[in-house]
Design a protein around this motif. Structure first.
Motif, mmCIF file in Angstrom:
data_model
loop_
_atom_site.group_PDB
_atom_site.id
_atom_site.type_symbol
_atom_site.label_atom_id
_atom_site.label_comp_id
_atom_site.label_asym_id
_atom_site.label_seq_id
_atom_site.Cartn_x
_atom_site.Cartn_y
_atom_site.Cartn_z
ATOM 1 N N GLU A 59 109.301 8.022 -9.343
ATOM 2 C CA GLU A 59 107.962 7.481 -9.224
ATOM 3 C C GLU A 59 106.968 8.560 -9.626
ATOM 4 O OE1 GLU A 59 107.308 6.044 -5.350
ATOM 5 O OE2 GLU A 59 108.750 4.406 -5.502
ATOM 6 N N PRO A 60 105.865 8.163 -10.233
ATOM 7 C CA PRO A 60 104.865 9.161 -10.612
ATOM 8 C C PRO A 60 104.359 9.912 -9.388
ATOM 9 C CG PRO A 60 104.393 7.035 -11.609
ATOM 10 C CD PRO A 60 105.483 6.809 -10.606
ATOM 11 N N PHE A 61 104.070 11.185 -9.587
ATOM 12 C CA PHE A 61 103.631 12.004 -8.472
ATOM 13 C C PHE A 61 102.338 11.487 -7.866
ATOM 14 C CE2 PHE A 61 103.447 15.746 -5.958
ATOM 15 C CZ PHE A 61 102.121 16.119 -5.894
ATOM 16 N N GLN A 62 101.409 11.040 -8.713
ATOM 17 C CA GLN A 62 100.120 10.608 -8.209
ATOM 18 C C GLN A 62 100.204 9.299 -7.447
ATOM 19 O OE1 GLN A 62 97.226 11.875 -7.890
ATOM 20 N NE2 GLN A 62 97.630 13.822 -8.871
ATOM 21 N N GLU A 63 101.324 8.562 -7.587
ATOM 22 C CA GLU A 63 101.450 7.317 -6.828
ATOM 23 C C GLU A 63 101.978 7.571 -5.422
ATOM 24 O OE1 GLU A 63 102.255 4.187 -10.449
ATOM 25 O OE2 GLU A 63 103.364 4.073 -8.600
ATOM 26 N N THR A 64 102.577 8.714 -5.191
ATOM 27 C CA THR A 64 103.110 9.027 -3.869
ATOM 28 C C THR A 64 102.341 10.139 -3.186
ATOM 29 O OG1 THR A 64 104.685 10.541 -4.902
ATOM 30 C CG2 THR A 64 105.424 8.292 -4.488
ATOM 31 N N GLN A 65 101.674 10.981 -3.941
ATOM 32 C CA GLN A 65 100.923 12.090 -3.372
ATOM 33 C C GLN A 65 99.544 12.133 -4.021
ATOM 34 O OE1 GLN A 65 102.120 13.910 -0.923
ATOM 35 N NE2 GLN A 65 104.177 13.064 -0.965
ATOM 36 N N ASP A 66 98.579 12.584 -3.272
ATOM 37 C CA ASP A 66 97.238 12.786 -3.794
ATOM 38 C C ASP A 66 96.717 14.065 -3.161
ATOM 39 O OD1 ASP A 66 94.745 12.744 -4.782
ATOM 40 O OD2 ASP A 66 94.121 10.877 -3.833
ATOM 41 N N THR A 67 96.879 15.154 -3.865
ATOM 42 C CA THR A 67 96.545 16.461 -3.314
ATOM 43 C C THR A 67 95.138 16.889 -3.686
ATOM 44 O OG1 THR A 67 97.523 17.518 -5.247
ATOM 45 C CG2 THR A 67 98.937 17.218 -3.342
ATOM 46 N N SER A 68 94.286 15.921 -4.041
ATOM 47 C CA SER A 68 92.923 16.288 -4.402
ATOM 48 C C SER A 68 92.164 16.828 -3.196
ATOM 49 C CB SER A 68 92.191 15.092 -5.005
ATOM 50 O OG SER A 68 92.309 13.969 -4.163
ATOM 51 N N VAL A 69 92.507 16.392 -1.993
ATOM 52 C CA VAL A 69 91.982 16.972 -0.760
ATOM 53 C C VAL A 69 93.194 17.544 -0.037
ATOM 54 C CG1 VAL A 69 90.614 16.575 1.316
ATOM 55 C CG2 VAL A 69 90.150 15.252 -0.741
ATOM 56 N N GLU A 70 93.482 18.820 -0.301
ATOM 57 C CA GLU A 70 94.779 19.375 0.036
ATOM 58 C C GLU A 70 95.070 19.350 1.527
ATOM 59 O OE1 GLU A 70 92.490 20.816 -1.722
ATOM 60 O OE2 GLU A 70 93.246 21.267 -3.725
ATOM 61 N N PHE A 71 94.047 19.574 2.357
ATOM 62 C CA PHE A 71 94.285 19.727 3.783
ATOM 63 C C PHE A 71 94.889 18.478 4.400
ATOM 64 C CE2 PHE A 71 92.702 19.061 8.121
ATOM 65 C CZ PHE A 71 93.304 20.137 8.765
ATOM 66 N N PHE A 72 94.448 17.311 3.947
ATOM 67 C CA PHE A 72 94.882 16.055 4.557
ATOM 68 C C PHE A 72 96.256 15.604 4.081
ATOM 69 C CE2 PHE A 72 90.236 15.893 4.758
ATOM 70 C CZ PHE A 72 90.067 15.699 6.118
ATOM 71 N N PHE A 73 96.858 16.344 3.160
ATOM 72 C CA PHE A 73 98.158 15.943 2.651
ATOM 73 C C PHE A 73 99.238 16.964 2.978
ATOM 74 C CE2 PHE A 73 95.249 13.351 0.332
ATOM 75 C CZ PHE A 73 95.920 12.156 0.145
ATOM 76 N N LYS A 293 80.173 14.431 -2.143
ATOM 77 C CA LYS A 293 80.507 13.280 -2.980
ATOM 78 C C LYS A 293 82.010 13.113 -3.101
ATOM 79 C CE LYS A 293 79.744 11.348 -7.579
ATOM 80 N NZ LYS A 293 79.100 11.556 -8.915
ATOM 81 N N ARG A 294 82.743 14.241 -3.210
ATOM 82 C CA ARG A 294 84.203 14.162 -3.332
ATOM 83 C C ARG A 294 84.827 13.602 -2.064
ATOM 84 N NH1 ARG A 294 87.992 12.670 -3.435
ATOM 85 N NH2 ARG A 294 90.035 13.349 -4.194
ATOM 86 N N VAL A 295 84.313 13.970 -0.902
ATOM 87 C CA VAL A 295 84.847 13.442 0.350
ATOM 88 C C VAL A 295 84.559 11.947 0.467
ATOM 89 C CG1 VAL A 295 84.655 13.562 2.861
ATOM 90 C CG2 VAL A 295 84.737 15.665 1.532
ATOM 91 N N ILE A 296 83.358 11.516 0.052
ATOM 92 C CA ILE A 296 83.014 10.094 0.141
ATOM 93 C C ILE A 296 83.875 9.267 -0.801
ATOM 94 C CG2 ILE A 296 81.181 8.422 -0.278
ATOM 95 C CD1 ILE A 296 79.182 10.511 0.664
ATOM 96 N N THR A 297 84.113 9.774 -2.014
ATOM 97 C CA THR A 297 84.936 9.023 -2.967
ATOM 98 C C THR A 297 86.398 8.954 -2.546
ATOM 99 O OG1 THR A 297 85.210 11.055 -4.272
ATOM 100 C CG2 THR A 297 83.465 9.530 -4.938
ATOM 101 N N GLN A 298 86.791 9.712 -1.528
ATOM 102 C CA GLN A 298 88.152 9.593 -1.004
ATOM 103 C C GLN A 298 88.387 8.200 -0.435
ATOM 104 O OE1 GLN A 298 90.437 11.836 -1.408
ATOM 105 N NE2 GLN A 298 92.089 10.873 -0.244
ATOM 106 N N PHE A 299 87.332 7.500 -0.066
ATOM 107 C CA PHE A 299 87.449 6.152 0.496
ATOM 108 C C PHE A 299 87.311 5.075 -0.573
ATOM 109 C CE2 PHE A 299 86.125 8.926 3.884
ATOM 110 C CZ PHE A 299 86.929 8.532 4.943
#
Length: 456
Positions: A59-73, A293-299
């Motif tokens: 499976e593609p990495f971005q479909e199982t992980q999203d490390t754009s906000v590293e702390f929460f992952f 803005k990056r934190v808000i776009t997480q939703f």
């Protein structure tokens, strides 16, 4: 004269002769063309792999992980376990939190549900969505499972016992509620229309906005909207609040509230569909405004798939669309019967929570179903959210059928029975003509061809 091997060994070395400069050397065959990548010239994609072994399920990495906000992952399973046990021990053993005289059984039940949801958040499989976090959708699946288990328990209770159990959750329940009819004065006047503009209109529009986000298809929403109005016509002999004026059915509901909610929902889908999704990590964002803005776009969605159901393309697509329509129609009708049987007002928090839960569970469920139907190479089995949603709607139907015995003595009108029979016949006749007859003709042509006579 034969040459001595020793003499040949003593000869001075010379540079090798280029065969291309030797006119007597045989011409080399032309090099074979390099094979085209893939199999038989067709490119091989990552989801074409053999999925019989678990290690081939790529499976593609971005479909199982999203490390754009590293702390929460980062995995914090042990930390969550320690914090959960600490909170559980504090609430259970500290007298200033759990005072004597309070209903400890209720607090214990809530604590058990919280522990189950904590396990769901950490250990359940990821669904199709990664925003705002996969753990959020694992909790949604856990809530759906808890609701399903509660329905299974209530299925083995009689209606008076179920009404008594609801008072344990809310002491204001257990009181019969009158059913209100909306078809008392059906004159098409401005006063009557203004009187009908209540909180239900906002709820209708908001509900169809959510359904458009789930189904993502204009025709699907229109058919479901009209089917629900016909269902209200058919069942108003059982529930009085299904009785509405004709202009309330077709003008206020379908043409105003439902259309407005569907239109806004589809516009939101179009926006998410054409949006350019480029995600930057939190650490790569510079400045307070950029980080906020990056934190808000997480939703917001990580990506967005436009649904094209193609209900007339094949028999499988047709069955899927009809089944999904039936499931959503049942999901729309079930809360009306449940609140009537359990004596709950339409504004009760339990009713609102159930509607919100169906929306949150339907988002990943329909996405999984669409992927299962249109890309079976990636979706090797029915998704967990889809399975749980089908189980929940089916169990609700079983509970309603059991508790409805003797509650609605009015017989089904003959006109309604005839209309339902005609609708069922049309649902069967269309695929028979559209898919069955052409398939039978192709079968007969293949098996009635005369064998060719070979001539010597």
């Amino acid at each position: 004269m034969q040459s001595d091997p020793d003499d040949a060994a003593n000869e001075s070395p010379v540079s090798p002769l280029d065969e291309s400069d030797n006119p007597l050397s045989a011409a080399e065959p032309e090099p074979e063309p390099e094979p085209a990548p893939g199999v038989a010239g067709n490119p091989v994609r990552w989801y074409d792999a053999d999925r019989t072994e678990p290690y081939t399920r790529i499976e593609p990495f971005q479909e199982t992980q999203d490390t754009s906000v590293e702390f929460f992952f980062k995995p914090i399973t042990l930390t969550a376990l320690a914090l959960g046990l600490a909170a559980l021990g504090y609430v259970a053993t500290t007298q200033d939190v759990l005072e004597e005289g309070r209903d400890k059984r209720r607090v214990g039940a809530y604590a058990a549900m919280t522990g189950f949801l904590l396990f769901s958040m950490i250990q359940f499989r990821d669904g199709p969505f990664v925003r705002p976090h996969p753990a959020f959708w694992r909790v949604i699946l856990g809530i759906n499972l808890l609701y399903e288990l509660a329905l299974v328990f209530l299925l083995f209770q009689d209606l008076p016992s179920a009404r008594l159990m609801m008072t344990y959750l809310d002491s204001t329940l257990g009181v019969p509620l009158p059913e209100k009819s909306y078809a008392e004065d059906c004159a098409l006047t401005a006063a009557n229309i203004w009187a009908s503009l209540d909180s239900f209109c906002i709820a209708h529009a908001l509900g169809w906005f959510c359904k458009a986000l789930i189904l993502r298809d204009y025709w699907f929403c229109w058919i479901l909207s009209i089917a629900f109005e016909f269902a209200e016509y058919s069942l108003q002999h059982q529930l009085a609040n299904f009785a509405e004026c004709w202009w309330d059915h077709w003008i206020l509901d379908v043409l105003v509230c439902n259309w407005l909610g569907t239109y806004l929902g589809m516009k939101a889908c179009e926006y998410f569909e054409v949006k350019h999704y480029t995600w930057r990590g939190f650490r790569q964002s510079r400045g307070i405004r950029s980080k906020t803005k990056r934190v808000i776009t997480q939703f917001s969605p990580h990506d967005f798939t436009a649904f094209h159901w193609h209900g007339t393309q094949s028999f499988l697509h047709y069955v899927t669309v009809v089944m999904l329509l039936a499931v959503f129609l049942a999901a729309e009708l079930n809360p009306f019967y449940l609140k009537n049987l359990l004596w709950m007002d339409h504004e009760h928090p339990f009713v609102i929570a159930r509607l919100a839960g169906i929306f949150l569970c339907g988002l990943p469920a329909v996405r999984e179903l669409y992927q299962y139907i249109n890309d079976p190479r990636r979706a090797v089995r029915m998704g967990q959210h889809t399975w749980m949603l089908l189980a929940t709607i089916g169990t609700e139907l079983l509970v309603i059928v059991k508790w409805s015995r003797g509650q609605y003595p009015a017989p089904l009108p003959a006109a309604v029975r005839l209309a339902w029979a005609g609708g069922a016949a049309a649902l069967v006749l269309y695929p028979t003509v559209r898919f069955g007859v052409p398939g039978a003709r192709r079968y007969l042509r293949r098996h009635t061809r005369k064998p060719r006579i070979k001539t010597q």
